[in-house]
Design a protein around this motif. Structure first.
Motif: not given
Length: 140
Positions: A85-92
């Motif tokens: 979920x953090x990766x998804x947020x960081x990817x945007x």
């Protein structure tokens, strides 16, 4: 009981007690919580770095797709659902051309941004995407 037998028994019990305490402390993190099988340790986890690796792997056209697939799966190995979920947020959302499978647009096309879910769905085969989806059902 003979005093010559009492000393080795008490030393053995003390050693066993110390061993039990050491093992129980080794299985807990700094907050006193028992470790769960969540993949990588949070302190060494960098969502922005993982998002950048995924972006660089998928931004160009690659007709063979084997190297891209290998990079994606290697990068996400050991990443828990919470970390993903953090990766998804960081990817945007980033510019992506689903028609050509890269980040380049012709002058008549309107650049559009897409989230990581769309990038992965377009770049991976259906079976590979479904494999990732089974690991991260909340986000894919």
């Amino acid at each position: 009981m003979d005093s010559s037998k009492l000393l080795p028994i008490s030393v053995a019990l003390a050693g066993l007690g110390i061993l039990v305490i050491a093992v129980s402390k080794a299985k807990k993190d700094k907050n006193g919580n028992a470790y769960l099988n969540q993949g990588m340790i949070t302190e060494s986890f960098n969502a922005k770095e993982i998002a950048a690796v995924l972006y660089n792997a998928m931004k160009e056209v690659n007709f063979t797709n084997t190297e891209k697939r290998k990079t994606i799966f290697t990068t996400l190995t050991g990443v828990s659902q919470a970390q993903f979920s953090w990766v998804v947020k960081a990817f945007g959302s980033r510019f992506y051309n689903p028609t050509t499978g890269n980040i380049y647009f012709a002058f008549w096309q309107t650049p559009t941004k897409h989230p990581l879910k769309t990038w992965l769905k377009e770049e991976l085969s259906e079976s590979d995407y479904n494999l990732l989806k089974s690991n991260y059902p909340k986000y894919l």
